[in-house]
Design a protein around this motif. Structure first.
Motif, PDB file in Angstrom:
ATOM      1  N   THR A 180      -4.317  -3.573  -1.586  1.00 37.39           N
ATOM      2  CA  THR A 180      -4.014  -2.173  -1.859  1.00 37.39           C
ATOM      3  C   THR A 180      -5.151  -1.550  -2.642  1.00 37.39           C
ATOM      4  OG1 THR A 180      -2.941  -2.589  -3.974  1.00 37.39           O
ATOM      5  CG2 THR A 180      -1.546  -2.694  -2.018  1.00 37.39           C
ATOM      6  N   PRO A 181      -5.225  -0.192  -2.644  1.00 30.26           N
ATOM      7  CA  PRO A 181      -4.398   0.782  -1.944  1.00 30.26           C
ATOM      8  C   PRO A 181      -4.810   0.929  -0.482  1.00 30.26           C
ATOM      9  CG  PRO A 181      -6.088   1.912  -3.192  1.00 30.26           C
ATOM     10  CD  PRO A 181      -6.232   0.448  -3.510  1.00 30.26           C
ATOM     11  N   ARG A 221      -5.685   1.812  -9.311  1.00 30.62           N
ATOM     12  CA  ARG A 221      -5.022   0.511  -9.403  1.00 30.62           C
ATOM     13  C   ARG A 221      -4.884  -0.128  -8.029  1.00 30.62           C
ATOM     14  NH1 ARG A 221       0.484   1.605 -12.498  1.00 30.62           N
ATOM     15  NH2 ARG A 221       0.580  -0.676 -12.312  1.00 30.62           N
ATOM     16  N   SER A 222      -4.880  -1.446  -8.030  1.00 28.05           N
ATOM     17  CA  SER A 222      -4.693  -2.180  -6.776  1.00 28.05           C
ATOM     18  C   SER A 222      -3.875  -3.434  -7.050  1.00 28.05           C
ATOM     19  CB  SER A 222      -6.046  -2.567  -6.168  1.00 28.05           C
ATOM     20  OG  SER A 222      -6.752  -3.439  -7.028  1.00 28.05           O
ATOM     21  N   ARG A 223      -3.254  -3.949  -6.005  1.00 26.10           N
ATOM     22  CA  ARG A 223      -2.545  -5.219  -6.115  1.00 26.10           C
ATOM     23  C   ARG A 223      -3.547  -6.369  -6.200  1.00 26.10           C
ATOM     24  NH1 ARG A 223       3.340  -6.196  -6.092  1.00 26.10           N
ATOM     25  NH2 ARG A 223       4.243  -4.171  -5.560  1.00 26.10           N
ATOM     26  N   VAL A 238     -10.938  -3.318   1.537  1.00 25.21           N
ATOM     27  CA  VAL A 238      -9.843  -3.524   0.583  1.00 25.21           C
ATOM     28  C   VAL A 238      -8.879  -4.550   1.174  1.00 25.21           C
ATOM     29  CG1 VAL A 238      -7.977  -2.461  -0.727  1.00 25.21           C
ATOM     30  CG2 VAL A 238     -10.057  -1.145  -0.241  1.00 25.21           C
ATOM     31  N   LYS A 247       0.843  -1.159   0.000  1.00 25.04           N
ATOM     32  CA  LYS A 247       0.000   0.000   0.000  1.00 25.04           C
ATOM     33  C   LYS A 247       0.898   1.235   0.000  1.00 25.04           C
ATOM     34  CE  LYS A 247      -4.181  -1.904   2.043  1.00 25.04           C
ATOM     35  NZ  LYS A 247      -5.105  -1.847   3.146  1.00 25.04           N
ATOM     36  N   GLU A 286     -11.032   5.734   0.858  1.00 19.43           N
ATOM     37  CA  GLU A 286     -10.818   4.584  -0.022  1.00 19.43           C
ATOM     38  C   GLU A 286     -10.826   5.061  -1.463  1.00 19.43           C
ATOM     39  OE1 GLU A 286     -10.991   1.992  -2.410  1.00 19.43           O
ATOM     40  OE2 GLU A 286     -12.900   1.130  -1.703  1.00 19.43           O
ATOM     41  N   CYS A 330     -10.363  -2.792  -8.296  1.00 23.58           N
ATOM     42  CA  CYS A 330     -10.374  -1.355  -8.017  1.00 23.58           C
ATOM     43  C   CYS A 330     -11.109  -0.628  -9.137  1.00 23.58           C
ATOM     44  CB  CYS A 330      -8.941  -0.848  -7.898  1.00 23.58           C
ATOM     45  SG  CYS A 330      -8.807   0.876  -7.377  1.00 23.58           S
ATOM     46  N   CYS A 385     -10.300   3.668  -4.377  1.00 26.42           N
ATOM     47  CA  CYS A 385     -10.981   2.887  -5.415  1.00 26.42           C
ATOM     48  C   CYS A 385     -12.471   3.190  -5.477  1.00 26.42           C
ATOM     49  CB  CYS A 385     -10.756   1.396  -5.175  1.00 26.42           C
ATOM     50  SG  CYS A 385      -9.044   0.868  -5.407  1.00 26.42           S
ATOM     51  N   ASN A 422      -2.515  -5.204   5.938  1.00 25.73           N
ATOM     52  CA  ASN A 422      -3.360  -4.686   4.890  1.00 25.73           C
ATOM     53  C   ASN A 422      -4.863  -4.847   5.183  1.00 25.73           C
ATOM     54  OD1 ASN A 422      -0.872  -6.160   3.173  1.00 25.73           O
ATOM     55  ND2 ASN A 422      -1.409  -4.115   2.479  1.00 25.73           N
TER      56      ASN A 422
END
Length: 326
Positions: free
Chosen positions: A153-154, A60-62, A150, A4, A96, A56, A98, A134
């Protein structure tokens, strides 16, 4: 994993100073025969059983996958941890990206719209403010209040409300997510296999805050490249002498797993053997430039709360927390 945000020479650097410079191309040739701890060892990458829990919508997110890894006795372990993300109510977002929820302060948050979970109908209504790296799942007296919106991430932060009578027990599962499932690592800081870090902080409107009086027990440690670095003392599952360096050849890393008690979140569960939580600074966790935290700092460190985790905030990936409010 702390993707994150990258940590700029924070806690990982501290661990490295006290860590032997181990060759990370492969795990120790000694294998598992020299491990004498209470955990179960697995080695190598897990099989992906859930490709991604979260998409997301804005940014962007993992990838937040779920894996399954098998030990030498053919027992399967879920990594980074079993969780209720897919089915449980999500905590309301303070911040948040996203979801385009980006208030600049608590004054811009409509706290009255947060649903109240009733544990005791005659109890006190309590508001909680939570930041997790996380992911978290919050229980009050064994009742699941909400889970993080979430998983990876983020960075985001959350608000919850519940109604309960004193004394009551807070129980939290926190997960430091991983990109390389079963290996406790991610592609980060120029390395294909780099361990991240965790962190959890919360305050509640009845004056309860995360601090050194909470209990914290670790149930999953990885990556480990030499099992000799592990030891256990007085209920603590220690990995303080294990390397936290990143590598491009971490596919053979070990992981250590402990069975999670089925009733760990219940009010009657006996956690007296668990060690006390370890405290970490905001600089060690790396939140000083995170709006999800800094925009509401008055509800976190400003309210007297501290970041907590088990004894190793880098290598311990699934931690259970408990605290009794009297």
């Amino acid at each position: 994993m702390n993707t994150k945000s990258p940590l700029a020479m924070t806690l990982s650097s501290v661990f490295l100073i006290a860590t032997l410079a181990l060759p990370l191309s492969v795990a120790s040739a000694n294998g598992t025969s020299n491990y004498s701890g209470s955990g179960t060892i697995t080695q190598g990458l897990a099989k992906t059983i859930e490709a991604n829990l979260f998409e997301c919508k804005n940014g962007r997110s993992r990838v937040a996958g779920i894996g399954e890894v098998t030990d030498s006795a053919d027992k399967k372990w879920t990594v980074p941890a079993s969780n209720n993300y897919a089915t449980a109510a999500k905590a309301v977002d303070l911040y948040e990206e996203c979801a385009n929820v980006t208030p600049s302060s608590i004054a811009e948050v409509d706290q009255n719209s947060t649903p109240v979970v009733v544990v005791d109908s005659e109890g006190e209504e309590i508001t909680g403010y939570i930041f997790a790296d996380n992911y978290f799942e919050l229980y009050i007296n064994g009742t699941l209040i909400a889970v993080d919106s979430v998983p990876f991430t983020p960075f985001n932060s959350s608000i919850v409300k519940f109604k309960v009578s004193r004394p009551y027990t807070i129980a939290v599962k926190v997960i430091d997510w991983e990109e390389n499932l079963g290996l406790g690592s991610e592609n980060n800081r120029g390395k294909d296999f780099h361990p991240g870090d965790g962190g959890f902080i919360a305050s509640f409107s009845d004056g309860t805050v995360t601090n050194a009086d909470w209990l914290a027990q670790n149930y999953y440690t990885s990556p480990i490249y030499d099992l000799n670095c592990l030891h256990e003392v007085a209920g603590k599952r220690l990995s303080d002498s294990c390397t936290t360096q990143g590598t491009d050849e971490g596919q053979d890393a070990y992981a250590v797993h402990w069975e999670t008690p089925s009733n760990w979140m219940a009010q009657a569960f006996d956690a007296s053997a668990w060690p006390l939580a370890s405290l970490y600074t905001e600089a060690e966790i790396g939140v000083n430039n995170k709006k999800a935290y800094m925009n509401f700092i008055d509800k976190f460190s400003g309210a007297g709360a501290s970041f907590i985790w088990s004894t190793n905030v880098v290598l311990d990936n699934q931690v259970l927390l408990r605290y009794q409010v009297k």
